[in-house]
Design an enzyme around this catalytic site. Structure first.
Site, PDB file in Angstrom:
ATOM      1  N   TYR A   1       0.807  -1.220   0.000  1.00  0.00           N
ATOM      2  CA  TYR A   1       0.000   0.000   0.000  1.00  0.00           C
ATOM      3  C   TYR A   1       0.843   1.274   0.000  1.00  0.00           C
ATOM      4  CZ  TYR A   1      -4.429  -2.442   0.753  1.00  0.00           C
ATOM      5  OH  TYR A   1      -5.543  -3.219   0.605  1.00  0.00           O
TER       6      TYR A   1
ATOM      7  N   LYS B 223       4.443 -15.223   4.238  1.00  0.00           N
ATOM      8  CA  LYS B 223       4.713 -16.066   3.059  1.00  0.00           C
ATOM      9  C   LYS B 223       6.228 -16.201   2.968  1.00  0.00           C
ATOM     10  CE  LYS B 223       3.270 -18.292  -0.626  1.00  0.00           C
ATOM     11  NZ  LYS B 223       2.421 -19.505  -0.581  1.00  0.00           N
TER      12      LYS B 223
ATOM     13  N   ASP C 153      -1.723 -18.408   2.510  1.00  0.00           N
ATOM     14  CA  ASP C 153      -2.650 -19.304   1.795  1.00  0.00           C
ATOM     15  C   ASP C 153      -3.210 -20.358   2.753  1.00  0.00           C
ATOM     16  OD1 ASP C 153      -0.026 -20.225   1.911  1.00  0.00           O
ATOM     17  OD2 ASP C 153      -0.040 -21.160  -0.070  1.00  0.00           O
TER      18      ASP C 153
ATOM     19  N   ASP D  73      -5.631  -7.157   4.426  1.00  0.00           N
ATOM     20  CA  ASP D  73      -6.815  -6.738   3.672  1.00  0.00           C
ATOM     21  C   ASP D  73      -7.594  -7.967   3.207  1.00  0.00           C
ATOM     22  OD1 ASP D  73      -8.566  -5.021   2.159  1.00  0.00           O
ATOM     23  OD2 ASP D  73      -7.503  -5.713   0.368  1.00  0.00           O
TER      24      ASP D  73
ATOM     25  N   ASP E 280     -11.515  -9.879   4.826  1.00  0.00           N
ATOM     26  CA  ASP E 280     -12.798 -10.086   4.141  1.00  0.00           C
ATOM     27  C   ASP E 280     -13.287 -11.516   4.403  1.00  0.00           C
ATOM     28  OD1 ASP E 280     -12.872  -7.498   3.074  1.00  0.00           O
ATOM     29  OD2 ASP E 280     -13.571  -8.205   1.120  1.00  0.00           O
TER      30      ASP E 280
HETATM   31  C1  IPM Z   1     -10.372  -1.999   3.455  1.00  0.00           C
HETATM   32  C2  IPM Z   1     -10.660  -1.602   2.046  1.00  0.00           C
HETATM   33  C3  IPM Z   1      -9.590  -0.623   1.573  1.00  0.00           C
HETATM   34  C4  IPM Z   1      -8.262  -1.331   1.656  1.00  0.00           C
HETATM   35  C5  IPM Z   1      -9.847  -0.049   0.178  1.00  0.00           C
HETATM   36  C6  IPM Z   1     -11.201   0.590   0.065  1.00  0.00           C
HETATM   37  C7  IPM Z   1      -8.759   0.917  -0.233  1.00  0.00           C
HETATM   38  O1  IPM Z   1     -10.732  -2.713   1.224  1.00  0.00           O
HETATM   39  O2  IPM Z   1     -10.411  -1.114   4.335  1.00  0.00           O
HETATM   40  O3  IPM Z   1     -10.121  -3.172   3.701  1.00  0.00           O
HETATM   41  O4  IPM Z   1      -7.832  -1.989   0.689  1.00  0.00           O
HETATM   42  O5  IPM Z   1      -7.616  -1.236   2.697  1.00  0.00           O
HETATM   43 MN    MN Z   2     -10.511  -4.607   2.270  1.00  0.00          MN
END
Ligand code: IPM
Ligand code: MN
Length: 349
Positions: A135, A187, A220, A244, A248
């Site tokens: 990032y 990794k 992974d 990130d 999710d």
């Molecule tokens: C998160 C989001 C952000 C990230 C995006 C919107 C830039 O996915 O907060 O996880 O990648 O960090």
């Molecule tokens: Mn995210």
């Protein structure tokens, strides 16, 4: 007196934040807190109207707050990347919010896609490094648009940045959890520079926490174990990109984006709390979005400010609402409107 900046943002962000503030105000009254909120108009609408994303003067003002509550950013008429980089990532970088803390906790009564797993199995946190790695935005495109073009995107990992993140994870494990285990997610078999640094730092810092078990897993494999054996995890620490991605996955096993919240934290400085889902523009203004993620974000905010009792009370109220009322955590399927869900949390609080 706590000073809290509010950035409702785009799409359903304002509807979510409204319920978050409703609960925050109820917690204020219930626990005798003193707080002052100031709202900032930032996001896609303002950008389309004025071309401004995050004026330097606003950034400076934000530094004088104790915390920020962010709704969501992302607008269908704004090219992807502009608001993300100009607002969300800029805030993370410029305020040096080096931790992205993402709890993964399944409340009783909430449906998880994991077969035979329940609340006793799904309860861990991910500590994601939030200012470096892929990032950082270093690299570039050489000979753009030609057949010889080269794109380079570098992962920056500094000893300083990695160490403060790993230390936060161990401290968090010791002070806010039961001190069971910290797992480094990396990794090391392929990214032999970046995760060599992480691994050595993890061992060095970890030695200061002899009572905490130290564990390592490749990213992974972590994806597999989070599905198969989520009960193994207590605190997972990892870099920005892996964090990130795995959060999710974490969000979906705890019931989805309707409830997943995170904190962008710099201990001792202004820190920012948000529902981790997006702006969900298609649901805007329909009173169907689930506000629990924003409400959980306010609980994290209060916990960060040291108001642990109020934070825990909000979380208990959310858990009760999940267990007793909501049919689902998905937008439009809750059996209640956005505002009614906020009212329910206030009632149990
Ligand atoms: C998160 C989001 C952000 C990230 C995006 C919107 C830039 O996915 O907060 O996880 O990648 O960090
Ligand atoms: Mn995210």
């Amino acid at each position: 007196m706590y000073k809290i900046a509010v950035i409702p943002g785009d799409g359903t962000g304002p509807e979510q934040v409204r319920e978050g503030l409703k609960v925050l105000e109820a917690a204020r009254d219930r626990y005798g807190l003193k707080l002052e909120t100031v709202s900032y108009d930032l996001g896609g609408e303002r950008y389309l109207r004025t071309g401004e994303i995050l004026p330097d003067s606003v950034l400076e003002e934000l530094k004088s707050f104790d915390a920020i509550l962010l709704g969501a950013i992302g607008h269908p008429d704004v090219k992807p990347g502009i608001l993300e980089k100009g607002l969300l990532l800029r805030l993370r970088f410029e305020l040096d919010l080096y931790i992205n803390l993402r709890p993964v906790k399944l409340y009783p009564g909430v449906e998880t896609p994991l077969k035979n797993k329940g609340p006793q199995d799904i309860d861990f946190v991910v500590v994601r490094e939030n200012t470096e790695g892929l990032y950082a935005g270093t690299g570039g495109i050489f000979k753009k648009g030609t057949p010889q073009e080269v794109a380079i995107q570098e992962s920056i990992n500094t000893r300083f940045g990695v160490e403060r993140c790993v230390r936060y994870a161990f401290d968090y494990c010791r002070n806010k959890r039961k001190g069971r285990k910290v797992t480094l997610c990396g990794k090391t078999n392929v990214l032999t520079y970046a995760f060599d640094l992480w691994e050595r730092t993890f061992q060095a810092v970890g030695a200061e926490y002899p009572e905490i078990e130290k564990d390592y897993a490749h990213v992974d494999a972590i994806c597999m174990w989070m599905v198969k054996n989520p009960e193994w995890f207590d605190v997972i620490v990892t870099d920005n990109m892996f964090g990130d991605i795995i959060t999710d996955l974490g969000a979906i096993i705890q019931g989805g984006m309707g409830i997943a919240a995170g904190g962008n934290i710099h201990p001792g400085r202004v820190s920012m709390f948000e529902p981790i889902g997006g702006s969900a523009p298609k649901y805007t203004g329909r009173n169907v979005i689930n506000p629990l993620a924003a409400i959980e974000a306010t609980a994290m905010l209060l916990d960060y400010l040291g108001e642990e009792e109020a934070a825990a009370a909000i979380q208990r109220a959310v858990a009760t609402v999940c267990a007793k009322h909501l049919r689902s955590l998905n937008a439009g399927e809750m059996g209640y409107g956005t505002d009614a869900v906020g009212d329910l949390v206030v009632r149990y609080l």
